[in-house]
Scaffold this motif. Structure first.
Motif, PDB file in Angstrom:
ATOM      1  N   TRP A 127      48.115  33.703  42.571  1.00  0.00           N
ATOM      2  CA  TRP A 127      48.405  33.395  41.207  1.00  0.00           C
ATOM      3  C   TRP A 127      47.357  32.096  40.802  1.00  0.00           C
ATOM      4  O   TRP A 127      46.704  32.333  39.473  1.00  0.00           O
ATOM      5  CB  TRP A 127      49.769  32.819  40.860  1.00  0.00           C
ATOM      6  N   GLU A 128      46.896  31.098  41.180  1.00  0.00           N
ATOM      7  CA  GLU A 128      46.265  30.185  40.696  1.00  0.00           C
ATOM      8  C   GLU A 128      44.721  30.742  40.569  1.00  0.00           C
ATOM      9  O   GLU A 128      43.956  30.289  39.803  1.00  0.00           O
ATOM     10  CB  GLU A 128      46.203  28.863  41.718  1.00  0.00           C
ATOM     11  N   ALA A 129      44.152  31.848  41.499  1.00  0.00           N
ATOM     12  CA  ALA A 129      43.092  32.284  41.346  1.00  0.00           C
ATOM     13  C   ALA A 129      42.850  33.407  40.173  1.00  0.00           C
ATOM     14  O   ALA A 129      41.840  33.791  39.986  1.00  0.00           O
ATOM     15  CB  ALA A 129      42.527  32.805  42.727  1.00  0.00           C
ATOM     16  N   PHE A 130      43.908  33.729  39.620  1.00  0.00           N
ATOM     17  CA  PHE A 130      44.110  34.836  38.740  1.00  0.00           C
ATOM     18  C   PHE A 130      42.933  34.399  37.593  1.00  0.00           C
ATOM     19  O   PHE A 130      43.075  33.398  37.156  1.00  0.00           O
ATOM     20  CB  PHE A 130      45.387  35.086  37.944  1.00  0.00           C
ATOM     21  N   ASP A 131      41.869  35.432  37.274  1.00  0.00           N
ATOM     22  CA  ASP A 131      40.807  35.085  36.449  1.00  0.00           C
ATOM     23  C   ASP A 131      40.903  35.255  35.003  1.00  0.00           C
ATOM     24  O   ASP A 131      41.150  36.311  34.696  1.00  0.00           O
ATOM     25  CB  ASP A 131      39.763  35.862  36.959  1.00  0.00           C
TER      26      ASP A 131
END
Length: 119
Positions: free
Chosen positions: A67-71
């Protein structure tokens, strides 16, 4: 009942940050972002931490996975161009860049974004 389905994928929450978050459950904390979820429909959101000097966004995301890497960069860039009324015919003033300037700016959206602009 929630209103998640009616909301766009990218939501400017700068003026109602606390109110927006109050309707969601916090699941995790990342680097200046929160993973939140609607208790009614289970929609996930990547929510910017409050910053009085910067536009804050909430982005609908499909799952918990990475989720944190979702661009969300491309969504924010699209919104920046829309907020400013589109592009000009002039080229970006950044040395070697031929991408069109964003209206009201001497730079393209990529160089505005890399300089910290989010509005």
């Amino acid at each position: 009942m929630c209103s998640c389905k009616e909301k766009p994928t990218l939501i400017d929450i700068s003026n109602n940050h606390s109110d927006f978050k109050s309707k969601l459950n916090k699941l995790d904390v990342g680097n200046w972002v929160l993973l939140m979820q609607c208790p009614d429909c289970k929609q996930f959101y990547k929510v910017d931490e409050w910053d009085k000097y910067q536009i804050c966004y909430a982005v609908k995301i499909p799952s918990l996975e990475n989720w944190e890497a979702f661009d969300s960069e491309s969504l924010i860039k699209e919104q920046m161009v829309q907020n400013r009324g589109g592009l000009t015919n002039g080229s970006c003033m950044w040395s070697g860049c031929d991408i069109k300037q964003v209206k009201g700016s001497a730079y393209c959206v990529n160089h505005l974004y890399s300089g910290g602009t989010r509005a």
